[in-house]
Scaffold this active site. Structure first.
Site, short mmCIF file in Angstrom:
data_model
loop_
_atom_site.label_atom_id
_atom_site.label_comp_id
_atom_site.label_asym_id
_atom_site.label_seq_id
_atom_site.Cartn_x
_atom_site.Cartn_y
_atom_site.Cartn_z
N SER A 137 0.75 -1.22 -0.09
CA SER A 137 0.11 -0.17 -0.18
C SER A 137 0.89 0.95 0.11
CB SER A 137 -0.91 0.18 1.19
OG SER A 137 -0.18 -0.23 2.23
N HIS A 158 -3.72 -4.05 -5.50
CA HIS A 158 -3.76 -3.56 -4.08
C HIS A 158 -5.43 -4.03 -3.68
CE1 HIS A 158 -4.26 -0.10 -1.22
NE2 HIS A 158 -3.69 -1.10 -0.68
N GLU A 170 -7.06 -2.31 -7.17
CA GLU A 170 -6.31 -1.19 -7.94
C GLU A 170 -5.22 -2.16 -8.62
OE1 GLU A 170 -6.46 2.85 -5.48
OE2 GLU A 170 -5.08 1.41 -4.71
N ASN A 208 -5.66 5.01 -1.39
CA ASN A 208 -5.10 5.75 -0.22
C ASN A 208 -4.53 7.21 -0.25
OD1 ASN A 208 -5.33 3.57 1.53
ND2 ASN A 208 -3.53 2.40 0.88
N1 3HC Z 1 -15.50 -11.50 6.15
C1 3HC Z 1 -16.67 -11.84 5.75
N2 3HC Z 1 -17.90 -11.07 5.91
C2 3HC Z 1 -17.57 -10.00 6.57
C3 3HC Z 1 -16.39 -9.53 7.26
C4 3HC Z 1 -15.23 -10.43 6.89
N3 3HC Z 1 -13.94 -10.31 7.44
N4 3HC Z 1 -16.51 -8.43 7.81
C5 3HC Z 1 -17.69 -7.89 7.48
N5 3HC Z 1 -18.58 -9.05 6.79
C6 3HC Z 1 -19.90 -8.78 6.57
C7 3HC Z 1 -20.67 -9.85 7.29
O1 3HC Z 1 -21.55 -10.72 6.64
C8 3HC Z 1 -21.24 -9.27 8.34
O2 3HC Z 1 -22.40 -9.75 9.06
P1 3HC Z 1 -22.08 -10.68 10.19
O3 3HC Z 1 -21.64 -9.68 11.54
O4 3HC Z 1 -23.33 -11.01 10.62
O5 3HC Z 1 -21.19 -11.65 9.90
C9 3HC Z 1 -21.42 -7.82 7.65
O6 3HC Z 1 -20.32 -7.62 6.76
C10 3HC Z 1 -21.68 -6.43 8.32
O7 3HC Z 1 -20.65 -6.47 9.25
P2 3HC Z 1 -20.54 -5.71 10.47
O8 3HC Z 1 -21.99 -5.70 10.95
O9 3HC Z 1 -19.55 -5.78 11.29
O10 3HC Z 1 -20.55 -4.02 9.92
P3 3HC Z 1 -20.81 -2.95 8.61
O11 3HC Z 1 -22.23 -3.22 8.26
O12 3HC Z 1 -20.30 -1.78 9.04
O13 3HC Z 1 -19.72 -3.77 7.61
C11 3HC Z 1 -17.67 -3.21 6.86
C12 3HC Z 1 -18.38 -3.80 7.75
C13 3HC Z 1 -17.91 -3.90 5.49
C14 3HC Z 1 -16.18 -3.31 7.08
C15 3HC Z 1 -17.93 -1.66 6.66
O14 3HC Z 1 -17.93 -1.13 7.66
C16 3HC Z 1 -17.16 -1.10 5.79
O15 3HC Z 1 -17.12 -1.10 4.54
N6 3HC Z 1 -16.23 -0.35 6.17
C17 3HC Z 1 -15.11 0.50 5.42
C18 3HC Z 1 -13.97 -0.32 5.15
C19 3HC Z 1 -12.74 0.46 4.34
O16 3HC Z 1 -12.89 1.31 3.83
N7 3HC Z 1 -12.03 -0.23 3.90
C20 3HC Z 1 -10.72 0.13 3.17
C21 3HC Z 1 -9.80 0.35 4.15
S1 3HC Z 1 -8.39 1.11 3.41
C22 3HC Z 1 -7.59 -0.39 2.98
O17 3HC Z 1 -7.64 -1.49 3.17
C23 3HC Z 1 -6.21 -0.11 1.95
C24 3HC Z 1 -4.85 -0.49 3.08
O18 3HC Z 1 -3.88 -0.16 2.07
C25 3HC Z 1 -4.70 0.75 4.11
#
Ligand code: 3HC
Length: 302
Positions: A137, A158, A170, A208
Site C-alpha cells: 500500500s 492492491h 487497484e 490511499n
Molecule cells: N469476512 C466476511 N464477511 C464480513 C467480514 C469479513 N471479514 N467483515 C464483515 N463482513 C460482513 C458480514 O456478513 C457481516 O455480517 P455478520 O456480522 O452477521 O457476520 C456484515 O459484513 C456486516 O458487518 P458489520 O455488522 O460488522 O459492520 P458493517 O455493516 O459496518 O460492515 C464493513 C463492515 C464492510 C467493514 C463496513 O463497515 C465498511 O465497508 N467499512 C469501511 C472499510 C474500508 O473503508 N476499508 C478500506 C480500508 S483502506 C485499505 O484497506 C487499504 C490499505 O492499504 C490500508
C-alpha cells in the site's frame, strides 16, 4: 498454461494457480476470495502456526459469507465451504509453491528490502510465464520489481480490508509492465468478482492517496479542538455516507499502518502540508495502541 484473448485483443495469461505469500489479514483474505472463485491457491508463510491461524481466519470469514449467501440452504453452504477449503493448500516453501503458479502475489511486511529479496529469489525458480505482483500500500511497485528480471511481468494488485467484502482492486502497472501482464491482472481481478481500476505507480495509487490525507486531517481537526472523535465519526457517516468514520476506520486499518504510509510520504515530500505529522497519531503508535488488533486505538475494544 492457458492463454486467452482479452477484449482489447491482446494475449494474456489466464491465472488459475495462485501463490499468495503472507498469511496475515490481507493475504488470507485474498486467498479466501481466490479459492471461493475456483482458483487453486497456495498460501505461504514462515511457520505452520501462522498458517493454521490464517486458515482458521478464512473459515471464520467464510462462515459469515455463507450465513448470508446460503441463508436458506445450510447444506449447500457447507458444501461450498468444503469446496473452497479444498482449493487452499498451505506451505512454508515459497520457492516450490511458485514453481507451479501463474501468479505469485505477496502481502507480507511493508519492507522494501524483504520484498526485493523474496522476489529476487523467486524470479530464479518461477516459470517463465508466471506474473509477480505486490499488494503493497505504500512502496513503489517499480522498486520492488527491480530485484527481478521480469519487469514486464510485474505489477501491483492492491486489495482493501476486509478483502471478502470490499469490491475494489487497484491494478498497478509500472512503466515496464507489459500490456499482456496488465490485462492478465485486470482479468484476474474480475474473475475474483471484484471491480478493478487502473492505477499508475504513484504514492498511494488512488484510494490511499485520497483516504489517508483525509483521515489524518480528521485527526488534526480533532487535535485543534474542533470536534470530538465521536462527532467527527458520526458526521462523516451521516453527512458523507461513509460506512465508518475516520477514527473508526483508522482503528480498523491499524494506526501503525496509517503512520507507516504517512511517514514514507512525508520523507519523500517533507514540505507537503498534506503529509504533515500528527502528534496524536504518533503518540498512540508509540504507546502500542494500534487500533482494533491491539485492543485500543482511538477507541477501546473488548
Ligand atoms: N469476512 C466476511 N464477511 C464480513 C467480514 C469479513 N471479514 N467483515 C464483515 N463482513 C460482513 C458480514 O456478513 C457481516 O455480517 P455478520 O456480522 O452477521 O457476520 C456484515 O459484513 C456486516 O458487518 P458489520 O455488522 O460488522 O459492520 P458493517 O455493516 O459496518 O460492515 C464493513 C463492515 C464492510 C467493514 C463496513 O463497515 C465498511 O465497508 N467499512 C469501511 C472499510 C474500508 O473503508 N476499508 C478500506 C480500508 S483502506 C485499505 O484497506 C487499504 C490499505 O492499504 C490500508
Amino acid at each position: 498454461i492457458c492463454r486467452g484473448i482479452s477484449s482489447s485483443a491482446v494475449r494474456h495469461v489466464v491465472i488459475k494457480h495462485v501463490t499468495i505469500i503472507g498469511g496475515g489479514q490481507m493475504g488470507a483474505g485474498i486467498a479466501q476470495v481466490a479459492a471461493s472463485t475456483g482458483h487453486s491457491v497456495t498460501l505461504v508463510d514462515t511457520s505452520e502456526d501462522i498458517l493454521k491461524k490464517s486458515v482458521k481466519g478464512i473459515e471464520g470469514s467464510l462462515k459469515r459469507v455463507i450465513k448470508k449467501k446460503f441463508a436458506d440452504k445450510p447444506e449447500a453452504g457447507e458444501e461450498f465451504m468444503h469446496k473452497v477449503l479444498q482449493n487452499v493448500s498451505t506451505s512454508s516453501d515459497a520457492g516450490s509453491a511458485a514453481q507451479s503458479s501463474d501468479l505469485v502475489l505477496e502481502a507480507i511486511v511493508e519492507n522494501l528490502k524483504i520484498k526485493q529479496d523474496l522476489f529476487g529469489h523467486l524470479d530464479k525458480l518461477a516459470p517463465e510465464h508466471t506474473i509477480f505482483a505486490s499488494n503493497t500500500s505504500s512502496l513503489p511497485i517499480s522498486d520492488i520489481a527491480s530485484s527481478t528480471n521480469r519487469l514486464d511481468r510485474f505489477g501491483g494488485l492492491h486489495f482493501f480490508n476486509p478483502v471478502p467484502m470490499m469490491k475494489l482492486v487497484e491494478v498497478i502497472g509500472t512503466s515496464a509492465t507489459s500490456q499482456e501482464t496488465f490485462d492478465s491482472l485486470l482479468n484476474f481481478s474480475k474473475a475474483l468478482g471484484k471491480t478493478p481500476v487502473s492505477c499508475k505507480d504513484t504514492p498511494g495509487f488512488i484510494v490511499n492517496r485520497l483516504l489517508v490525507p483525509y483521515i489524518i486531517e480528521a485527526i488534526r481537526l480533532h487535535e485543534r479542538g474542533h470536534g470530538s472523535k465521536e462527532d467527527i465519526d458520526v458526521a462523516m457517516k451521516l453527512g458523507a455516507g461513509y460506512p465508518m468514520g475516520p477514527f473508526e476506520l483508522s482503528d480498523y486499518v491499524g494506526l501503525d499502518t496509517m503512520k507507516f504510509i504517512m511517514d514514507g510520504w512525508s520523507e519523500k515530500d517533507p514540505d507537503n502540508p498534506l503529509f504533515a505529522q500528527s502528534e496524536l497519531l504518533n503518540k498512540l503508535v508509540a504507546e502500542g495502541k494500534y487500533g482494533k488488533k491491539s485492543g485500543e486505538g482511538f477507541y477501546k475494544y473488548k
